[in-house]
Motif scaffolding. Structure first.
Motif, PDB file in Angstrom:
ATOM      1  N   VAL A 156       0.830  -1.204   0.000  1.00 45.12           N
ATOM      2  CA  VAL A 156       0.000   0.000   0.000  1.00 45.12           C
ATOM      3  C   VAL A 156       0.866   1.256   0.000  1.00 45.12           C
ATOM      4  O   VAL A 156       1.799   1.378   0.793  1.00 45.12           O
ATOM      5  CB  VAL A 156      -0.925   0.035   1.234  1.00 45.12           C
ATOM      6  CG1 VAL A 156      -1.786   1.296   1.230  1.00 45.12           C
ATOM      7  CG2 VAL A 156      -1.794  -1.216   1.298  1.00 45.12           C
ATOM      8  N   ALA A 157       0.550   2.181  -0.879  1.00 43.89           N
ATOM      9  CA  ALA A 157       1.118   3.528  -0.837  1.00 43.89           C
ATOM     10  C   ALA A 157       0.061   4.464  -0.270  1.00 43.89           C
ATOM     11  O   ALA A 157      -1.133   4.307  -0.547  1.00 43.89           O
ATOM     12  CB  ALA A 157       1.544   3.978  -2.227  1.00 43.89           C
ATOM     13  N   ALA A 211       5.442   7.274  -0.492  1.00 42.42           N
ATOM     14  CA  ALA A 211       5.583   6.965  -1.921  1.00 42.42           C
ATOM     15  C   ALA A 211       4.667   7.847  -2.767  1.00 42.42           C
ATOM     16  O   ALA A 211       3.536   8.141  -2.376  1.00 42.42           O
ATOM     17  CB  ALA A 211       5.257   5.495  -2.163  1.00 42.42           C
ATOM     18  N   ARG A 212       5.168   8.259  -3.902  1.00 43.58           N
ATOM     19  CA  ARG A 212       4.380   9.065  -4.830  1.00 43.58           C
ATOM     20  C   ARG A 212       4.710   8.633  -6.261  1.00 43.58           C
ATOM     21  O   ARG A 212       5.861   8.294  -6.558  1.00 43.58           O
ATOM     22  CB  ARG A 212       4.706  10.560  -4.695  1.00 43.58           C
ATOM     23  CG  ARG A 212       4.398  11.178  -3.333  1.00 43.58           C
ATOM     24  CD  ARG A 212       2.893  11.315  -3.127  1.00 43.58           C
ATOM     25  NE  ARG A 212       2.607  12.003  -1.868  1.00 43.58           N
ATOM     26  CZ  ARG A 212       2.491  11.401  -0.675  1.00 43.58           C
ATOM     27  NH1 ARG A 212       2.673  10.077  -0.589  1.00 43.58           N
ATOM     28  NH2 ARG A 212       2.207  12.098   0.399  1.00 43.58           N
ATOM     29  N   PRO A 213       3.750   8.664  -7.169  1.00 45.34           N
ATOM     30  CA  PRO A 213       4.068   8.440  -8.582  1.00 45.34           C
ATOM     31  C   PRO A 213       4.940   9.578  -9.107  1.00 45.34           C
ATOM     32  O   PRO A 213       5.057  10.635  -8.469  1.00 45.34           O
ATOM     33  CB  PRO A 213       2.691   8.414  -9.252  1.00 45.34           C
ATOM     34  CG  PRO A 213       1.785   9.142  -8.318  1.00 45.34           C
ATOM     35  CD  PRO A 213       2.320   8.912  -6.942  1.00 45.34           C
ATOM     36  N   TRP A 269       2.016   5.727 -13.890  1.00 45.82           N
ATOM     37  CA  TRP A 269       1.266   4.849 -12.988  1.00 45.82           C
ATOM     38  C   TRP A 269       1.665   3.385 -13.185  1.00 45.82           C
ATOM     39  O   TRP A 269       1.747   2.618 -12.220  1.00 45.82           O
ATOM     40  CB  TRP A 269      -0.230   5.007 -13.227  1.00 45.82           C
ATOM     41  CG  TRP A 269      -0.887   6.164 -12.525  1.00 45.82           C
ATOM     42  CD1 TRP A 269      -1.486   7.244 -13.106  1.00 45.82           C
ATOM     43  CD2 TRP A 269      -1.036   6.337 -11.113  1.00 45.82           C
ATOM     44  NE1 TRP A 269      -1.990   8.077 -12.142  1.00 45.82           N
ATOM     45  CE2 TRP A 269      -1.737   7.543 -10.912  1.00 45.82           C
ATOM     46  CE3 TRP A 269      -0.645   5.598  -9.998  1.00 45.82           C
ATOM     47  CZ2 TRP A 269      -2.057   8.028  -9.646  1.00 45.82           C
ATOM     48  CZ3 TRP A 269      -0.963   6.074  -8.724  1.00 45.82           C
ATOM     49  CH2 TRP A 269      -1.653   7.266  -8.564  1.00 45.82           C
ATOM     50  N   VAL A 270       1.897   2.978 -14.436  1.00 41.95           N
ATOM     51  CA  VAL A 270       2.330   1.595 -14.690  1.00 41.95           C
ATOM     52  C   VAL A 270       3.612   1.299 -13.928  1.00 41.95           C
ATOM     53  O   VAL A 270       3.744   0.253 -13.263  1.00 41.95           O
ATOM     54  CB  VAL A 270       2.525   1.352 -16.201  1.00 41.95           C
ATOM     55  CG1 VAL A 270       3.213   0.005 -16.448  1.00 41.95           C
ATOM     56  CG2 VAL A 270       1.192   1.400 -16.932  1.00 41.95           C
ATOM     57  N   ARG A 322       4.210  -1.302 -10.241  1.00 43.55           N
ATOM     58  CA  ARG A 322       5.102  -2.463 -10.176  1.00 43.55           C
ATOM     59  C   ARG A 322       5.529  -2.718  -8.734  1.00 43.55           C
ATOM     60  O   ARG A 322       5.841  -3.845  -8.360  1.00 43.55           O
ATOM     61  CB  ARG A 322       6.325  -2.238 -11.063  1.00 43.55           C
ATOM     62  CG  ARG A 322       6.022  -2.279 -12.553  1.00 43.55           C
ATOM     63  CD  ARG A 322       7.293  -2.327 -13.386  1.00 43.55           C
ATOM     64  NE  ARG A 322       6.979  -2.460 -14.816  1.00 43.55           N
ATOM     65  CZ  ARG A 322       6.963  -1.460 -15.675  1.00 43.55           C
ATOM     66  NH1 ARG A 322       7.271  -0.232 -15.250  1.00 43.55           N
ATOM     67  NH2 ARG A 322       6.659  -1.648 -16.950  1.00 43.55           N
ATOM     68  N   ASP A 323       5.538  -1.657  -7.927  1.00 40.38           N
ATOM     69  CA  ASP A 323       6.001  -1.772  -6.539  1.00 40.38           C
ATOM     70  C   ASP A 323       4.865  -1.729  -5.522  1.00 40.38           C
ATOM     71  O   ASP A 323       5.064  -2.093  -4.363  1.00 40.38           O
ATOM     72  CB  ASP A 323       6.988  -0.641  -6.228  1.00 40.38           C
ATOM     73  CG  ASP A 323       8.228  -0.703  -7.094  1.00 40.38           C
ATOM     74  OD1 ASP A 323       8.751  -1.812  -7.294  1.00 40.38           O
ATOM     75  OD2 ASP A 323       8.660   0.357  -7.589  1.00 40.38           O
ATOM     76  N   TYR A 324       3.709  -1.257  -5.953  1.00 47.39           N
ATOM     77  CA  TYR A 324       2.566  -1.119  -5.040  1.00 47.39           C
ATOM     78  C   TYR A 324       1.311  -1.681  -5.694  1.00 47.39           C
ATOM     79  O   TYR A 324       1.176  -1.684  -6.914  1.00 47.39           O
ATOM     80  CB  TYR A 324       2.342   0.356  -4.666  1.00 47.39           C
ATOM     81  CG  TYR A 324       3.561   0.991  -4.048  1.00 47.39           C
ATOM     82  CD1 TYR A 324       3.844   0.825  -2.703  1.00 47.39           C
ATOM     83  CD2 TYR A 324       4.455   1.716  -4.832  1.00 47.39           C
ATOM     84  CE1 TYR A 324       4.988   1.387  -2.132  1.00 47.39           C
ATOM     85  CE2 TYR A 324       5.597   2.276  -4.275  1.00 47.39           C
ATOM     86  CZ  TYR A 324       5.861   2.104  -2.932  1.00 47.39           C
ATOM     87  OH  TYR A 324       6.992   2.645  -2.376  1.00 47.39           O
TER      88      TYR A 324
END
Length: 519
Positions: free
Chosen positions: A299-300, A336-338, A412-413, A417-419
């Protein structure tokens, strides 16, 4: 809008703009005495009860009709109906079940439909006086699928004029109030849908969303809502555009609203899939949820942002939701942020949004915005500036903005991958008082004691909308004033099952839907 006759001995009651006929003798309360809490059960549970014959479709329909008579005058959520036809279908559903026939997963379930969607035989206005007498000969695409699944549609729920506001009022049916505070709005444009669900007047609903129109009402009324991945649910038969149009826009989506996460998954399974034209060439196969318990979830948390201040009590409830997942075993990243800013995402979103919504503006308004655009400084990024630019965008310029949109999608893609999901606000605050000034630019919304532009209500709707991502809203608690707050759960492209699954986790951890006092 129906106006039904009254056989001898039947009880007639006025419920705001709709006239209802309560079949059988006795008072409204008598119809509800046997099953007081039926109206707050999930649609999935009610459907199971019908199919197991714990309750008949007719009994459940009469229960919701009685609730409508008693409570709808206070909130004006249900605005058109045909109870006689619904009673006939309920009887047919019960007779079919007695023969061992099951029409589908919604067999005999009483429900309502947002008035933006055409329903065969029911007045469908889209909130516009121009369509006040419009009775479609065919239901909208998602409604046809709902009917085929066995649902019993007994009414329509209120919308703003052509579903174009975050508040629900129009010149056909008037204003819808929030069941949690009648002085406040339920959100829009699926405001009648969310209010009817929260008040226990209907079993299930379907909304539409281009500016938070499913998610914001769900947040403000304390119910569940899901904005689907763009393009997976056909919207033919939605008003606007005008009745008869077949082309669909490039932002707006359909999606379910309910009193549980299971309801979202149930209705999504029914309405999702290619339209008639595309069905010969492809089928929808949504991936299963990335995680089915918090222990496997990444979760971010994107709740605080310098571009959009959040009401402190709301922020606390949203952070508490993230902490609940973390305590249950989820891996939670609080920073975390995009790889883009909320401000930039908002500019891309509003430019494209206004290019769509301005298409139905009168020519005088378009000309005024065009004149305004010519005078704007190049660095002006105010809401009025974005509206003026978007309303007058050329096709060539729109292709440039589509490239910006594509780059947001790509970011976003990489992020997903990490969230698995991002937890975010849906709106900067809980329910706010009605403000029906026709000029949005004169409206204001208070956040932490400060006034903000009304267009700011669109900010947190944007990231998922402009990138065509799925996003679910789940209730996570009440403020000190007793107003519900919902968290927005944004997921990867076609990750609808994942965001709904996380809504279900939060439902289990935090209690989910609560009934508003007095209902």
């Amino acid at each position: 809008m129906s106006s039904e006759g009254a056989p001898d001995g039947n009880f007639i009651a006025s419920a705001g703009p709709l006239t209802v006929n309560l079949g059988g003798k006795g008072k409204v309360e008598d119809h509800m005495a046997a099953a007081t809490e039926l109206h707050f059960k999930s649609a999935a549970e009610l459907a199971r009860m019908i199919q197991s014959r714990e309750i008949s479709s007719r009994e459940l329909l009469e229960h919701f009709i009685a609730r409508t008579v008693l409570h709808n005058p206070k909130i004006n959520a249900i605005v058109a109906s045909d109870f006689d036809a619904a009673r006939e279908k309920a009887l047919a559903a019960d007779e079919a079940l007695a023969r061992g026939e099951v029409w589908g997963p919604l067999h005999g379930l009483p429900m309502t439909i947002k008035d933006a969607y055409e329903v065969k035989g029911l007045t469908s206005t889209g909130g516009s006086p121009e369509y006040e007498d419009h009775v479609p000969e065919r239901s909208a695409a998602p409604v046809e699928r709902i009917e085929k699944a066995g649902a019993n549609i007994f009414g329509k729920t209120n919308v703003p004029f052509l579903s174009g506001d975050l508040q629900t009022f129009n010149d056909v049916y008037g204003t819808t109030n929030n069941p949690w505070n009648l002085a406040c709005g339920p959100g829009g444009s699926s405001g009648g849908s969310a209010a009817a669900l929260a008040a226990g007047l209907t079993g299930l609903e379907i909304g539409s969303d281009i500016g938070g129109s499913i998610r914001t009402p769900a947040h403000l009324c304390g119910v569940f809502g899901h904005k689907s991945t763009f393009g997976i649910i056909p919207k033919r038969g939605h008003i606007s555009p005008p009745p008869g149009h077949l082309a669909e826009g490039d932002l707006s989506v359909a999606g379910p609203l309910g009193r549980s996460a299971e309801d979202l998954d149930l209705l999504l399974s029914i309405v999702a899939g290619p339209d008639e034209i595309a069905s010969e060439g492809w089928k929808l196969d949504l991936a299963p949820a990335r995680a089915t318990s918090p222990k496997n979830l990444r979760v971010a948390v994107w709740i605080d942002d310098p571009f959009c201040d959040i009401d402190t009590e709301s922020a606390a409830l949203l952070n508490n939701a993230a902490k609940a997942l973390e305590d249950a075993g989820a891996k939670v990243d609080w920073s975390a942020r995009p790889d883009f800013t909320l401000e930039w995402s908002n500019e891309v979103y509003l430019t494209l949004l206004h290019s769509i919504t301005a298409s139905r503006f009168p020519e005088t308004v378009k000309q005024r915005l065009s004149d305004m655009r010519a005078k704007l400084p190049a660095d002006d990024r105010s809401h009025l500036s974005l509206q003026a630019r978007g309303a007058n965008i050329s096709y060539a310029d729109r292709l440039v903005w589509h490239e910006h949109q594509a780059r947001l999608k790509a970011a976003w893609v990489d992020f997903f991958r990490d969230y698995d999901v991002v937890l975010a606000p849906m709106l900067m605050r809980p329910a706010f008082p009605h403000d029906q000034q026709s000029n949005w630019h004169k409206r204001r919304i208070a956040v932490n004691g400060k006034e903000r532009e009304y267009f700011d209500v669109l900010i947190w709707a944007g990231p998922a909308m402009v990138a065509h991502l799925p996003a679910s809203v789940a209730p996570v608690g009440l403020t000190s004033e007793g107003l519900p707050v919902g968290v927005q759960i944004i997921g990867p492209h076609f990750g609808d099952r994942t965001t709904i699954a996380v809504a279900g986790m939060l439902e289990e951890l935090l209690g989910g839907f609560r009934a508003p006092p007095g209902f």
